[in-house]
Write an enzyme that holds these catalytic residues in place. Structure first.
Site, PDB file in Angstrom:
ATOM      1  N   ASP A 140       0.513  -0.858  -0.083  1.00  0.00           N
ATOM      2  CA  ASP A 140      -0.153  -0.154  -0.068  1.00  0.00           C
ATOM      3  C   ASP A 140       1.490   1.381   0.407  1.00  0.00           C
ATOM      4  OD1 ASP A 140      -1.880   2.235   0.736  1.00  0.00           O
ATOM      5  OD2 ASP A 140      -3.030   0.568   1.689  1.00  0.00           O
ATOM      6  N   SER A 154      -3.846  14.336 -12.607  1.00  0.00           N
ATOM      7  CA  SER A 154      -5.739  14.489 -13.440  1.00  0.00           C
ATOM      8  C   SER A 154      -5.375  15.885 -14.110  1.00  0.00           C
ATOM      9  CB  SER A 154      -5.924  14.534 -12.316  1.00  0.00           C
ATOM     10  OG  SER A 154      -7.898  14.518 -12.895  1.00  0.00           O
ATOM     11  N   TYR A 211     -10.160  14.316  -4.737  1.00  0.00           N
ATOM     12  CA  TYR A 211      -9.623  14.030  -5.514  1.00  0.00           C
ATOM     13  C   TYR A 211      -8.651  15.343  -6.336  1.00  0.00           C
ATOM     14  CZ  TYR A 211      -8.413  11.612  -9.955  1.00  0.00           C
ATOM     15  OH  TYR A 211      -7.567  10.949 -11.047  1.00  0.00           O
ATOM     16  N   LYS A 222      -5.007  15.532  -6.217  1.00  0.00           N
ATOM     17  CA  LYS A 222      -4.055  15.550  -7.789  1.00  0.00           C
ATOM     18  C   LYS A 222      -2.624  17.103  -8.070  1.00  0.00           C
ATOM     19  CE  LYS A 222      -4.727  11.562  -9.084  1.00  0.00           C
ATOM     20  NZ  LYS A 222      -3.116  10.258  -9.058  1.00  0.00           N
TER      21      LYS A 222
HETATM   22  N1  LIG Z   1      -8.597   6.797 -16.188  1.00  0.00           N
HETATM   23  C1  LIG Z   1      -8.546   8.088 -16.264  1.00  0.00           C
HETATM   24  O1  LIG Z   1     -10.046   8.980 -16.461  1.00  0.00           O
HETATM   25  C2  LIG Z   1      -8.148   8.825 -15.355  1.00  0.00           C
HETATM   26  C3  LIG Z   1      -8.299  10.099 -15.724  1.00  0.00           C
HETATM   27  C4  LIG Z   1      -7.165  11.524 -14.546  1.00  0.00           C
HETATM   28  C5  LIG Z   1      -6.146  10.667 -13.862  1.00  0.00           C
HETATM   29  N2  LIG Z   1      -6.034   9.232 -13.859  1.00  0.00           N
HETATM   30  C6  LIG Z   1      -4.807   9.286 -12.898  1.00  0.00           C
HETATM   31  O2  LIG Z   1      -4.405   7.471 -13.539  1.00  0.00           O
HETATM   32  C7  LIG Z   1      -3.534   6.912 -11.793  1.00  0.00           C
HETATM   33  C8  LIG Z   1      -4.707   5.772 -12.283  1.00  0.00           C
HETATM   34  O3  LIG Z   1      -5.299   5.606 -13.556  1.00  0.00           O
HETATM   35  P1  LIG Z   1      -6.126   4.195 -13.072  1.00  0.00           P
HETATM   36  O4  LIG Z   1      -7.739   4.872 -14.360  1.00  0.00           O
HETATM   37  O5  LIG Z   1      -5.484   3.498 -14.244  1.00  0.00           O
HETATM   38  O6  LIG Z   1      -7.059   3.886 -11.972  1.00  0.00           O
HETATM   39  P2  LIG Z   1      -7.559   1.941 -12.100  1.00  0.00           P
HETATM   40  O7  LIG Z   1      -8.064   2.377 -10.767  1.00  0.00           O
HETATM   41  O8  LIG Z   1      -7.586   0.963 -12.713  1.00  0.00           O
HETATM   42  O9  LIG Z   1      -5.823   1.148 -11.301  1.00  0.00           O
HETATM   43  C9  LIG Z   1      -5.121   2.286 -10.263  1.00  0.00           C
HETATM   44  C10 LIG Z   1      -4.377   1.177  -9.740  1.00  0.00           C
HETATM   45  O10 LIG Z   1      -3.776   1.367  -8.289  1.00  0.00           O
HETATM   46  C11 LIG Z   1      -4.228   0.589  -6.992  1.00  0.00           C
HETATM   47  N3  LIG Z   1      -3.956   1.363  -6.105  1.00  0.00           N
HETATM   48  C12 LIG Z   1      -5.240   2.219  -5.757  1.00  0.00           C
HETATM   49  N4  LIG Z   1      -4.476   2.289  -4.103  1.00  0.00           N
HETATM   50  C13 LIG Z   1      -3.046   1.604  -3.810  1.00  0.00           C
HETATM   51  C14 LIG Z   1      -2.280   1.998  -2.644  1.00  0.00           C
HETATM   52  N5  LIG Z   1      -2.467   2.179  -1.673  1.00  0.00           N
HETATM   53  N6  LIG Z   1      -1.730   1.501  -3.289  1.00  0.00           N
HETATM   54  C15 LIG Z   1      -0.708   0.812  -4.157  1.00  0.00           C
HETATM   55  N7  LIG Z   1      -1.659   0.405  -4.948  1.00  0.00           N
HETATM   56  C16 LIG Z   1      -2.643   1.743  -4.639  1.00  0.00           C
HETATM   57  C17 LIG Z   1      -4.987  -0.304  -7.823  1.00  0.00           C
HETATM   58  O11 LIG Z   1      -5.265  -1.484  -7.393  1.00  0.00           O
HETATM   59  C18 LIG Z   1      -5.456  -0.288  -9.193  1.00  0.00           C
HETATM   60  O12 LIG Z   1      -4.561  -1.135  -9.698  1.00  0.00           O
HETATM   61  C19 LIG Z   1      -4.264   6.723 -10.929  1.00  0.00           C
HETATM   62  O13 LIG Z   1      -3.280   8.255 -10.264  1.00  0.00           O
HETATM   63  C20 LIG Z   1      -5.875   8.056 -11.387  1.00  0.00           C
HETATM   64  O14 LIG Z   1      -5.994   9.149 -10.624  1.00  0.00           O
HETATM   65  C21 LIG Z   1      -6.943   8.769 -14.450  1.00  0.00           C
END
Ligand SMILES: NC(=O)c1ccc[n+]([C@@H]2O[C@H](COP(=O)([O-])OP(=O)(O)OC[C@H]3O[C@@H](n4cnc5c(N)ncnc54)[C@H](O)[C@@H]3O)[C@@H](O)[C@H]2O)c1
Length: 250
Positions: free
Chosen positions: A60, A139, A152, A156
């Site tokens: 974590d 983000s 959130y 970010k």
């Molecule tokens: N998908 C989008 O549209 C989007 C947009 C803006 C920003 N983001 C950012 O991109 C990043 C990845 O997003 P995603 O859509 O692939 O998310 P996702 O939820 O599909 O994957 C996130 C991963 O992080 C892991 N995780 C969460 N908390 C954790 C912790 N405390 N310790 C270790 N691992 C942890 C989860 O288990 C998961 O495998 C994130 O930081 C998210 O905020 C995503």
């Protein structure tokens, strides 16, 4: 060529997984870190099946002892860690007036404090090597603002400030620090779940058509930019916010 080792957090699925797979294609050895080792190991196995090098790690990111143990396991297995992608994160939608102290703290503890802990754990390897690359996945909600996401988007936004600060502090040590703030990247757990609930439900097609490049963002779009940012070629790029968003900034 000396082998480089990267730690990618939250790499079991989504954007993190795509970055791990993409960097492995460039010959970088990968530490695939996520909350559950079995999930991380599946991605590591996919990479090794395709002639790459990777191991699965469990931590974590908001728990320092777990992060230190995972980093040490990666160093012992593959060598010093000179590339870090802070990708792990959580999200949520809640009207500002209803966000509890606990929800606020949890968002900032994972997204911001987790990034702080992981980065502080890994930077000494980079200083020792005289070379390092850090990419923080923030983000676009921090750039444009995003209703019902105050906890959130503020976490970010702080990641963007952290990026610029670390770029100044560690540039003289040969370390670059940049951030990619995705907008909507589909085919991830986070985005698919987000479009199931208000205020996003029913807005997917409208979001796709908003802006100049009228398709949904994919994890591979972010991975391609990350691969360049961690390369030797990007050595004069630091403290930057690199938009990979189809031109749809706001
Ligand atoms: N998908 C989008 O549209 C989007 C947009 C803006 C920003 N983001 C950012 O991109 C990043 C990845 O997003 P995603 O859509 O692939 O998310 P996702 O939820 O599909 O994957 C996130 C991963 O992080 C892991 N995780 C969460 N908390 C954790 C912790 N405390 N310790 C270790 N691992 C942890 C989860 O288990 C998961 O495998 C994130 O930081 C998210 O905020 C995503």
């Amino acid at each position: 060529m000396v082998k480089k080792v990267a730690l990618i957090t939250g790499a079991a699925v989504g954007i993190g997984r795509a970055i791990a797979v993409r960097l492995a294609r460039d010959g970088i050895a990968i530490g695939v870190l996520d909350l559950k080792r079995a999930d991380a190991q599946k991605v590591a196995d996919d990479i090794t099946r395709n002639a790459g090098e990777a191991i699965g790690l469990e931590a974590d990111i908001s728990k320092r002892a777990q992060v230190q143990a995972a980093a040490q396991a990666l160093r012992s297995a593959l060598g010093p860690i000179t590339i870090l992608v802070n990708n792990a994160g959580i999200t949520g939608f809640k009207p500002f007036l209803e966000i509890t102290d606990e929800e606020w703290d949890r968002m900032h503890t994972v997204n911001l404090k987790g990034t702080f802990i992981v980065t502080q754990t890994i930077i000494p390897d980079m200083i020792a090597a005289g070379w390092g690359r850090i990419v923080n996945i923030s983000s676009s909600s921090a750039q444009s603002g995003s209703a019902q996401m105050a906890h959130y988007s503020s976490s970010k936004g702080a990641m963007i400030a952290l990026t610029r600060t670390l770029a100044r502090e560690f540039g003289p040590a040969g370390i670059t620090v940049n951030t990619i703030p995705p907008r909507f990247v589909m085919n991830t757990v986070m985005s698919e779940e987000s479009f199931q609930e208000p205020p996003m439900a029913g807005r997917r097609e409208a979001m796709r058509l908003m802006g100049p490049i009228q398709r949904e963002g994919q994890p591979e779009d972010i991975a391609g930019a990350a691969a360049w940012l961690v390369s030797d070629e990007a050595g004069y790029v630091t403290g930057q916010v690199i938009g990979v968003n189809g031109g749809r900034y706001i």
